[in-house]
Write an enzyme that holds these catalytic residues in place. Structure first.
Site, PDB file in Angstrom:
ATOM      1  N   HIS A  96      11.110  -0.916 -14.993  1.00  0.00           N
ATOM      2  CA  HIS A  96       9.817  -1.040 -14.320  1.00  0.00           C
ATOM      3  C   HIS A  96       8.880  -2.050 -14.970  1.00  0.00           C
ATOM      4  O   HIS A  96       7.698  -2.073 -14.637  1.00  0.00           O
ATOM      5  CB  HIS A  96       9.108   0.315 -14.282  1.00  0.00           C
ATOM      6  N   LYS A 150      -6.259   0.236  -8.604  1.00  0.00           N
ATOM      7  CA  LYS A 150      -5.026   0.324  -9.404  1.00  0.00           C
ATOM      8  C   LYS A 150      -5.427   0.585 -10.848  1.00  0.00           C
ATOM      9  O   LYS A 150      -6.599   0.480 -11.209  1.00  0.00           O
ATOM     10  CB  LYS A 150      -4.203  -0.967  -9.310  1.00  0.00           C
ATOM     11  N   ARG A 151      -4.453   0.914 -11.676  1.00  0.00           N
ATOM     12  CA  ARG A 151      -4.722   1.104 -13.094  1.00  0.00           C
ATOM     13  C   ARG A 151      -5.325  -0.175 -13.666  1.00  0.00           C
ATOM     14  O   ARG A 151      -4.935  -1.280 -13.291  1.00  0.00           O
ATOM     15  CB  ARG A 151      -3.404   1.448 -13.791  1.00  0.00           C
ATOM     16  N   LYS A 159      -3.364  -7.175 -14.428  1.00  0.00           N
ATOM     17  CA  LYS A 159      -3.670  -6.912 -13.015  1.00  0.00           C
ATOM     18  C   LYS A 159      -4.911  -7.684 -12.561  1.00  0.00           C
ATOM     19  O   LYS A 159      -5.197  -7.776 -11.381  1.00  0.00           O
ATOM     20  CB  LYS A 159      -3.844  -5.411 -12.788  1.00  0.00           C
ATOM     21  N   THR A 164       3.025  -0.826  -5.616  1.00  0.00           N
ATOM     22  CA  THR A 164       3.175  -0.074  -4.365  1.00  0.00           C
ATOM     23  C   THR A 164       1.825   0.059  -3.656  1.00  0.00           C
ATOM     24  O   THR A 164       1.789   0.334  -2.459  1.00  0.00           O
ATOM     25  CB  THR A 164       3.773   1.326  -4.606  1.00  0.00           C
ATOM     26  N   LYS A 201       0.887   0.272   0.433  1.00  0.00           N
ATOM     27  CA  LYS A 201       0.039   1.292   1.062  1.00  0.00           C
ATOM     28  C   LYS A 201      -1.099   0.639   1.837  1.00  0.00           C
ATOM     29  O   LYS A 201      -1.423   1.053   2.965  1.00  0.00           O
ATOM     30  CB  LYS A 201      -0.520   2.231  -0.018  1.00  0.00           C
TER      31      LYS A 201
END
Length: 836
Positions: A370, A561-562, A567, A669, A673
């Site tokens: 991952h 998101k985290r 990110k 993901t 969504k």
């Protein structure tokens, strides 16, 4: 007449399983009175929720038992999905939808003057995961049951899940997530299936019939007790099991110590043992070798493997058939100890030879990677590992010795390759490389998006991919449409079903039937109305919780998101500041009003991530109070991001921000969504964004920034100061941060943010992508002004989301890796009790 066939027994059973409003109401009242000793006058909201959850659980219990009996009687091959995280969220609404009984709940509760929505939303999220990894596991379990695939999930029952996030003066404050404090109606304890797990001690050679045998002696013992949760597939045909392990003391209380006056010593073993499953470790994407984490991982693996072997043996199978009946999928490296632990159990306990045990182990294990961030790969110090798990260290050394002989035979005199591929990282401090262990001990290694798998094979795990090319494969992640459209977005789900039927719920590719409707003005209007309902509901939530008023007519630009530097939430903050500066210079700027929505948790020890949360709040405080721009932009940070909050935000999003540096995100993901719910992606060519682009077409997505290849080639020569000196808008934005415009009462607080971008090299290359990002946002603004055109893009995003169903992902795992077949569960008569 037996009691089970008596009219009274049938009547008692009927109201517990019957799918009528009257029977559900009766069951609810029975649980209120006899399970909780309450009536309608003394019951609290918690009591009413609990009674309803138990009544719903009753309706899946028969099917749950029938599933176990069928799998046992048919001696099926099962998939065992091992994951340290299962972010399952709230189960009441999800189970009710999968049982197709939402109208039933609404009707039966209305008879009692109760509101179904209120009771459904009373449930606390089960925070058994940090983010994407745990949510993926939950989606996979939903798909496995919906597709009638025999499966059991294994994880840990943490007493405290991912922390609850409060924000005080812009700073994240972590509070314990005591999700079990009011009880949990979905779980069933099974102490009869508890197992002993050993730690520490030493290894002794002992003579055996086949030579020297190894005995692990003088160990400390912990008991693993399972709690089972039902995982009901859509339609209720199959109910698989999620089994979570809780640590218990082998000896609760030492009376001798207590009698000597030492209460602390008397309960020491209890405290040591039960700390193992006390708390979920936050994920900060930088591996830290914490001893408790290693203990958790081994405890989880040992309990699960002992349970798997118990079930296999109870079905009467010979050992050579193990790979034909068992496949264990390792969700990341956390369960990698499956490999040495299964070898230990087969060699030491079952007395199999090494070669046979190794064949069984490798043939029945698969590993999902991952991450492509090397710093996130697990490495355990050899000295710690050997102290806690001495026998396993022996076994790993033996595995490594045999593997190194294979490599040396293939590549003679290539010592560098041996060093790179060894399971043991040499140096001043030796470490066990858990990813290498997982690769060597598995029959399959998969990435979770096409780009991610390519980068694994070309960069991170190149030597292994070259050594075993057939072992590596891709399985692009997916999400369950039951949770993320049918449950989360009722207005859109209803519109889709009215337009194309309900087949999409279990076959998401049927959404392709929506494509012609993208050109139907009447359908676009209905689609927009559904989106506006969701935006209005979210705006009400924001005003109620945060006292910030946002307009549902504005463009909802969402990044949820985290929080991690790769990110790049900071990139969206920088764009927000640039847009704010433009408005200050030209208040009449022709632009679509925009609401920037952030939600994210930062790992408690991740200082930069927490500082970015502070910056988001400070930027929001300035912008939201500035009357000159107030009607044009708003900035909102929604605290305590979790599954139930995601279900509110995602259906309301217009724009989906997927802006990680290319080559850093494995898949993502959240992007799927948001796409499924009609948001249009603004993204880099990273993770699954690449495949979203392929599905929706260039005209229905906004792509910007460097590619992974360009990042790799350009990093060495990259100097962020060049951008600072040559781009006035970028310079002005950074100067506002550095000169405390957003932090006048806390001067210097954001200095590390600016330093990370300029002085420390801008590792995630935000400034390199910022100009391209700003220009892309200008294209977004222009596109949104044409609402019919925008709605068309959004509809086509939904229509082309079929590939990203977790059902498709699981189908590929089942056919390509697991080789497991569906097993439909019919009506089951009396049968011998199965091995649960």
């Amino acid at each position: 007449m037996s009691k089970k066939s008596s009219p009274q027994h049938r009547q008692e059973t009927d109201f517990r399983v019957s799918m009528t409003a009257d029977s559900l109401r009766q069951d609810f009242e029975q649980h209120l009175r006899y399970s909780l000793a309450k009536d309608r006058y003394t019951a609290t909201d918690r009591d009413r929720y609990y009674a309803l959850a138990r009544a719903v659980r009753d309706r899946l219990t028969e099917r749950w038992m029938a599933t176990q009996q069928t799998h046992h009687k048919q001696n099926v091959k099962r998939v065992y999905y091992l994951s340290l995280e299962f972010l399952i969220g709230r189960l009441l609404g999800n189970n009710v939808i999968n049982l197709k009984m939402e109208d039933l709940c609404r009707d039966s509760l209305s008879q009692l003057g109760l509101d179904w929505n209120d009771l459904r939303d009373y449930e606390a999220d089960a925070g058994l995961g940090n983010g994407g990894l745990g949510r993926l596991a939950a989606c996979f379990m939903d798909s496995l049951s919906t597709m009638n695939l025999p499966a059991i999930g294994y994880g840990l029952r943490y007493d405290f899940g991912i922390f609850n996030q409060k924000v005080v003066n812009g700073y994240q404050v972590e509070q314990p997530d005591d999700w079990l404090k009011l009880g949990y109606p979905w779980e069933i304890a099974h102490p009869e299936f508890s197992f002993e797990v050993q730690f520490e001690g030493h290894v002794e050679p002992r003579p055996g019939p086949q030579g020297t045998a190894w005995h692990w002696a003088d160990t400390k013992t912990v008991i693993g007790m399972p709690y089972d949760l039902p995982v009901v597939g859509y339609g209720g045909g199959t109910v698989n099991t999620l089994r979570l392990w809780s640590a218990k003391a082998a000896e609760e209380f030492n009376l001798d110590d207590f009698n000597r006056g030492s209460y602390v010593d008397a309960v020491e073993n209890k405290v040591f043992s039960e700390n193992l499953t006390k708390v979920l470790y936050p994920n900060d994407n930088v591996f830290e070798g914490k001893e408790l984490r290693l203990k958790q991982e081994y405890f989880f693996v040992s309990c699960s493997l002992q349970d798997i072997l118990r079930r296999f043996k109870s079905d009467g199978n010979p050992w050579e058939a193990f790979p034909e009946k068992v496949f264990m999928q390792l969700n990341d490296t956390h369960p990698s100890l499956v490999i040495p632990e299964l070898m230990r159990l087969l060699v030491d306990r079952e007395r199999l030879g090494w070669d046979e045990a190794w064949r069984i182990t490798t043939a029945s294990t698969g590993y999902t990677n991952h991450t492509i961030l090397p710093e996130a790969l697990e490495r355990w110090p050899v000295d710690m590992f050997g102290r806690l798990l001495p026998r396993h260290l022996q076994i790993i050394y033996e595995i490594n010795a045999r593997f190194m002989r294979e490599v040396a035979t293939r590549y003679p005199l290539d010592s560098d390759r041996l060093r790179r591929m060894s399971l043991v990282e040499e140096g001043a401090h030796k470490n066990i490389r858990m990813a290498h262990l997982a690769i060597v001990g598995s029959s399959s290694v998969n990435g979770v998006a096409a780009l991610h798998t390519q980068l694994l094979k070309e960069r991170v795990l190149h030597d292994f991919a070259e050594f075993w090319p057939a072992k590596f494969n891709n399985k692009t992640n997916g999400i369950t449409p039951r949770r993320w459209l049918l449950k989360a977005n009722p207005p859109l789900a209803r519109l889709i079903t009215e337009s194309i039927g309900d087949g999409w719920i279990t076959d998401l590719e049927q959404l392709r039937k929506l494509e012609p409707l993208a050109d139907d003005a009447a359908f676009r209007e209905k689609f927009r109305s559904a989106k506006q309902q969701n935006k209005a509901a979210l705006a009400e939530h924001i005003e109620r919780e945060l006292k910030i008023v946002v307009s549902p007519e504005s463009l909802f630009d969402v990044q949820v998101k985290r929080l991690h530097e790769y990110k790049r939430q900071l990139l969206l903050v920088l764009y927000t500041i640039i847009l704010y500066n433009r408005l200050k210079q030209n208040p009449a700027l022709d632009m679509v009003p925009r609401t920037f929505l952030f939600a994210a948790k930062a790992a408690p020890g991740y200082a930069m991530a927490k500082l970015i949360i502070k910056l988001i709040h400070q930027v929001g405080e300035v912008i939201n109070r500035d009357l000159q721009v107030n009607g044009k932009i708003k900035v909102v940070f929604l605290p305590n991001y979790r599954v139930s909050l995601a279900e509110k935000i995602i259906p309301a999003a217009d724009v989906s921000e997927q802006i990680s540096l290319a080559g850093t995100e494995a898949s993502g993901t959240g992007n799927m969504k948001l796409q499924l719910n009609g948001a249009v992606t603004v993204g880099t060519l990273d993770g699954a964004n690449v495949e979203i682009l392929e599905e929706v077409g260039q005209e229905n997505i906004f792509i910007f920034g460097l590619t992974a290849e360009e990042v790799e080639k350009g990093r060495a020569a990259y100097n962020p100061w060049d951008i600072y000196h040559h781009d006035e808008e970028v310079r002005h934005a950074l100067d506002l941060i550095e000169r405390d415009f957003f932090s006048m009462l806390e001067p210097g607080v954001f200095k590390p943010v600016v330093q990370s971008l300029l002085d420390w090299g801008d590792h995630y290359m935000l400034l390199a992508d910022l100009r391209s990002y700003v220009e892309t946002q200008e294209r977004v603004d222009a596109a949104y002004k044409d609402r019919s055109g925008w709605d068309r893009k959004a509809i086509l995003n939904v229509a082309r989301a079929g590939k990203f169903s977790s059902d498709r992902t699981i189908r590929e795992y089942a056919s390509d890796i697991w080789h497991v077949q569906p097993c439909k569960v019919g009506a089951v008569a009396e049968a011998p009790p199965p091995a649960k």
